[in-house]
Motif scaffolding. Structure first.
Motif, PDB file in Angstrom:
ATOM      1  N   LEU A  23       0.835  -1.203   0.000  1.00  0.00           N
ATOM      2  CA  LEU A  23       0.000   0.000   0.000  1.00  0.00           C
ATOM      3  C   LEU A  23       0.871   1.254   0.000  1.00  0.00           C
ATOM      4  O   LEU A  23       0.543   2.242  -0.654  1.00  0.00           O
ATOM      5  CB  LEU A  23      -0.956  -0.003   1.193  1.00  0.00           C
ATOM      6  CG  LEU A  23      -2.064  -1.049   1.139  1.00  0.00           C
ATOM      7  CD1 LEU A  23      -2.881  -1.012   2.428  1.00  0.00           C
ATOM      8  CD2 LEU A  23      -2.952  -0.848  -0.068  1.00  0.00           C
ATOM      9  N   GLY A  24       2.000   1.195   0.727  1.00  0.00           N
ATOM     10  CA  GLY A  24       2.942   2.310   0.690  1.00  0.00           C
ATOM     11  C   GLY A  24       3.470   2.538  -0.713  1.00  0.00           C
ATOM     12  O   GLY A  24       3.529   3.674  -1.192  1.00  0.00           O
ATOM     13  N   SER A  25       3.828   1.447  -1.388  1.00  0.00           N
ATOM     14  CA  SER A  25       4.291   1.566  -2.773  1.00  0.00           C
ATOM     15  C   SER A  25       3.193   2.110  -3.670  1.00  0.00           C
ATOM     16  O   SER A  25       3.460   2.892  -4.584  1.00  0.00           O
ATOM     17  CB  SER A  25       4.736   0.194  -3.291  1.00  0.00           C
ATOM     18  OG  SER A  25       5.830  -0.268  -2.563  1.00  0.00           O
ATOM     19  N   LEU A  26       1.971   1.696  -3.408  1.00  0.00           N
ATOM     20  CA  LEU A  26       0.839   2.149  -4.220  1.00  0.00           C
ATOM     21  C   LEU A  26       0.634   3.653  -4.090  1.00  0.00           C
ATOM     22  O   LEU A  26       0.542   4.361  -5.089  1.00  0.00           O
ATOM     23  CB  LEU A  26      -0.427   1.401  -3.801  1.00  0.00           C
ATOM     24  CG  LEU A  26      -1.701   1.734  -4.562  1.00  0.00           C
ATOM     25  CD1 LEU A  26      -1.569   1.338  -6.024  1.00  0.00           C
ATOM     26  CD2 LEU A  26      -2.888   1.023  -3.941  1.00  0.00           C
ATOM     27  N   VAL A  27       0.607   4.159  -2.857  1.00  0.00           N
ATOM     28  CA  VAL A  27       0.361   5.599  -2.698  1.00  0.00           C
ATOM     29  C   VAL A  27       1.550   6.420  -3.203  1.00  0.00           C
ATOM     30  O   VAL A  27       1.361   7.500  -3.761  1.00  0.00           O
ATOM     31  CB  VAL A  27      -0.009   5.981  -1.245  1.00  0.00           C
ATOM     32  CG1 VAL A  27      -1.298   5.330  -0.820  1.00  0.00           C
ATOM     33  CG2 VAL A  27       1.085   5.644  -0.257  1.00  0.00           C
ATOM     34  N   ILE A  28       2.764   5.889  -3.052  1.00  0.00           N
ATOM     35  CA  ILE A  28       3.927   6.598  -3.592  1.00  0.00           C
ATOM     36  C   ILE A  28       3.879   6.585  -5.121  1.00  0.00           C
ATOM     37  O   ILE A  28       4.184   7.585  -5.774  1.00  0.00           O
ATOM     38  CB  ILE A  28       5.233   5.983  -3.054  1.00  0.00           C
ATOM     39  CG1 ILE A  28       5.366   6.315  -1.564  1.00  0.00           C
ATOM     40  CG2 ILE A  28       6.446   6.479  -3.825  1.00  0.00           C
ATOM     41  CD1 ILE A  28       6.443   5.543  -0.850  1.00  0.00           C
ATOM     42  N   GLY A  29       3.442   5.461  -5.682  1.00  0.00           N
ATOM     43  CA  GLY A  29       3.317   5.372  -7.134  1.00  0.00           C
ATOM     44  C   GLY A  29       2.318   6.358  -7.709  1.00  0.00           C
ATOM     45  O   GLY A  29       2.409   6.757  -8.864  1.00  0.00           O
ATOM     46  N   PHE A  30       1.344   6.754  -6.891  1.00  0.00           N
ATOM     47  CA  PHE A  30       0.349   7.720  -7.342  1.00  0.00           C
ATOM     48  C   PHE A  30       0.677   9.144  -6.902  1.00  0.00           C
ATOM     49  O   PHE A  30      -0.187  10.013  -6.893  1.00  0.00           O
ATOM     50  CB  PHE A  30      -1.043   7.317  -6.872  1.00  0.00           C
ATOM     51  CG  PHE A  30      -1.655   6.264  -7.751  1.00  0.00           C
ATOM     52  CD1 PHE A  30      -2.335   6.611  -8.909  1.00  0.00           C
ATOM     53  CD2 PHE A  30      -1.529   4.926  -7.443  1.00  0.00           C
ATOM     54  CE1 PHE A  30      -2.888   5.653  -9.731  1.00  0.00           C
ATOM     55  CE2 PHE A  30      -2.076   3.952  -8.266  1.00  0.00           C
ATOM     56  CZ  PHE A  30      -2.756   4.314  -9.415  1.00  0.00           C
ATOM     57  N   GLU A  55      13.012   8.044   5.206  1.00  0.00           N
ATOM     58  CA  GLU A  55      12.864   8.022   6.662  1.00  0.00           C
ATOM     59  C   GLU A  55      11.406   7.862   7.066  1.00  0.00           C
ATOM     60  O   GLU A  55      11.080   7.130   8.000  1.00  0.00           O
ATOM     61  CB  GLU A  55      13.443   9.297   7.295  1.00  0.00           C
ATOM     62  CG  GLU A  55      14.961   9.395   7.235  1.00  0.00           C
ATOM     63  CD  GLU A  55      15.460   9.956   5.908  1.00  0.00           C
ATOM     64  OE1 GLU A  55      14.644  10.490   5.116  1.00  0.00           O
ATOM     65  OE2 GLU A  55      16.666   9.837   5.644  1.00  0.00           O
ATOM     66  N   GLN A  56      10.509   8.541   6.364  1.00  0.00           N
ATOM     67  CA  GLN A  56       9.083   8.412   6.674  1.00  0.00           C
ATOM     68  C   GLN A  56       8.578   7.012   6.343  1.00  0.00           C
ATOM     69  O   GLN A  56       7.799   6.437   7.104  1.00  0.00           O
ATOM     70  CB  GLN A  56       8.281   9.461   5.897  1.00  0.00           C
ATOM     71  CG  GLN A  56       8.539  10.882   6.374  1.00  0.00           C
ATOM     72  CD  GLN A  56       7.990  11.920   5.413  1.00  0.00           C
ATOM     73  OE1 GLN A  56       8.133  11.802   4.202  1.00  0.00           O
ATOM     74  NE2 GLN A  56       7.366  12.950   5.973  1.00  0.00           N
ATOM     75  N   GLN A  57       9.033   6.451   5.234  1.00  0.00           N
ATOM     76  CA  GLN A  57       8.641   5.096   4.874  1.00  0.00           C
ATOM     77  C   GLN A  57       9.136   4.107   5.928  1.00  0.00           C
ATOM     78  O   GLN A  57       8.402   3.203   6.343  1.00  0.00           O
ATOM     79  CB  GLN A  57       9.217   4.720   3.511  1.00  0.00           C
ATOM     80  CG  GLN A  57       8.641   5.517   2.362  1.00  0.00           C
ATOM     81  CD  GLN A  57       9.375   5.232   1.059  1.00  0.00           C
ATOM     82  OE1 GLN A  57       9.675   4.089   0.768  1.00  0.00           O
ATOM     83  NE2 GLN A  57       9.667   6.268   0.303  1.00  0.00           N
ATOM     84  N   ALA A  58      10.380   4.293   6.361  1.00  0.00           N
ATOM     85  CA  ALA A  58      10.950   3.406   7.376  1.00  0.00           C
ATOM     86  C   ALA A  58      10.194   3.527   8.696  1.00  0.00           C
ATOM     87  O   ALA A  58       9.952   2.525   9.380  1.00  0.00           O
ATOM     88  CB  ALA A  58      12.427   3.718   7.584  1.00  0.00           C
ATOM     89  N   ALA A  59       9.795   4.738   9.057  1.00  0.00           N
ATOM     90  CA  ALA A  59       9.055   4.937  10.301  1.00  0.00           C
ATOM     91  C   ALA A  59       7.703   4.229  10.256  1.00  0.00           C
ATOM     92  O   ALA A  59       7.289   3.587  11.230  1.00  0.00           O
ATOM     93  CB  ALA A  59       8.867   6.429  10.575  1.00  0.00           C
ATOM     94  N   VAL A  60       7.013   4.325   9.132  1.00  0.00           N
ATOM     95  CA  VAL A  60       5.714   3.650   9.001  1.00  0.00           C
ATOM     96  C   VAL A  60       5.893   2.143   9.111  1.00  0.00           C
ATOM     97  O   VAL A  60       5.148   1.452   9.819  1.00  0.00           O
ATOM     98  CB  VAL A  60       5.027   4.035   7.669  1.00  0.00           C
ATOM     99  CG1 VAL A  60       3.847   3.124   7.372  1.00  0.00           C
ATOM    100  CG2 VAL A  60       4.576   5.484   7.714  1.00  0.00           C
ATOM    101  N   MET A  61       6.911   1.597   8.435  1.00  0.00           N
ATOM    102  CA  MET A  61       7.138   0.148   8.500  1.00  0.00           C
ATOM    103  C   MET A  61       7.571  -0.283   9.900  1.00  0.00           C
ATOM    104  O   MET A  61       7.187  -1.358  10.369  1.00  0.00           O
ATOM    105  CB  MET A  61       8.182  -0.276   7.462  1.00  0.00           C
ATOM    106  CG  MET A  61       7.661  -0.282   6.040  1.00  0.00           C
ATOM    107  SD  MET A  61       6.130  -1.238   5.804  1.00  0.00           S
ATOM    108  CE  MET A  61       6.678  -2.885   6.210  1.00  0.00           C
ATOM    109  N   LEU A  62       8.324   0.545  10.597  1.00  0.00           N
ATOM    110  CA  LEU A  62       8.736   0.228  11.962  1.00  0.00           C
ATOM    111  C   LEU A  62       7.525   0.143  12.884  1.00  0.00           C
ATOM    112  O   LEU A  62       7.369  -0.808  13.653  1.00  0.00           O
ATOM    113  CB  LEU A  62       9.731   1.269  12.478  1.00  0.00           C
ATOM    114  CG  LEU A  62      10.140   1.120  13.938  1.00  0.00           C
ATOM    115  CD1 LEU A  62      10.962  -0.137  14.120  1.00  0.00           C
ATOM    116  CD2 LEU A  62      10.915   2.339  14.392  1.00  0.00           C
TER     117      LEU A  62
END
Length: 127
Positions: free
Chosen positions: A69-76, A83-90
């Motif tokens: 879903l992170g890849s999906l919203v970034i793709g759009f 750092e923000q992506q890593a924080a969400v996954m953490l």
């Protein structure tokens, strides 16, 4: 292989891929990155459905969904730095770990407690 809606998961993914890849031909403006993100999200949803059906690996499937879903919203066009992506996954990983702890039981029973220590008469050398 488990079935979803009475069909093999690979067949459903092929249908989704055909629809997503065919949308630009019908005038829907999707880049190749957006198409890839949609196909990735569909594959992840199917993986979660399989994990639920077979009752195995649900935590990993949930983390995969969050990552997809992170890849999906970034793709759009949603702009998150690494750092923000890593924080969400953490945060997601910690939440899934806490949830998993309540769902898992040990495959073997815990060791029986040792009997209490008792005093032995005599000295340490058996005398």
């Amino acid at each position: 292989m488990p079935k979803i809606f009475g069909r093999e998961p690979a067949l459903l993914l092929a249908l989704v891929a055909a629809v997503v890849n065919g949308l630009p031909g019908l005038g829907v403006d999707l880049t190749s990155g957006e198409q890839a993100a949609l196909n990735t999200a569909a594959a992840t949803v199917v993986a979660i459905a399989i994990a639920v059906i077979v009752h195995d690996g649900l935590g990993a499937a949930i983390l995969g969904l969050i990552q997809a879903l992170g890849s999906l919203v970034i793709g759009f066009g949603f702009h998150w730095n690494t750092e923000q992506q890593a924080a969400v996954m953490l945060i997601a990983t910690a939440a899934v770990a806490v949830w998993t702890r309540t769902q898992v039981t040990a495959p073997v029973p815990a060791k029986a407690p040792l009997p209490p220590l008792t005093a032995v008469s005599g000295d340490a050398y058996g005398g």
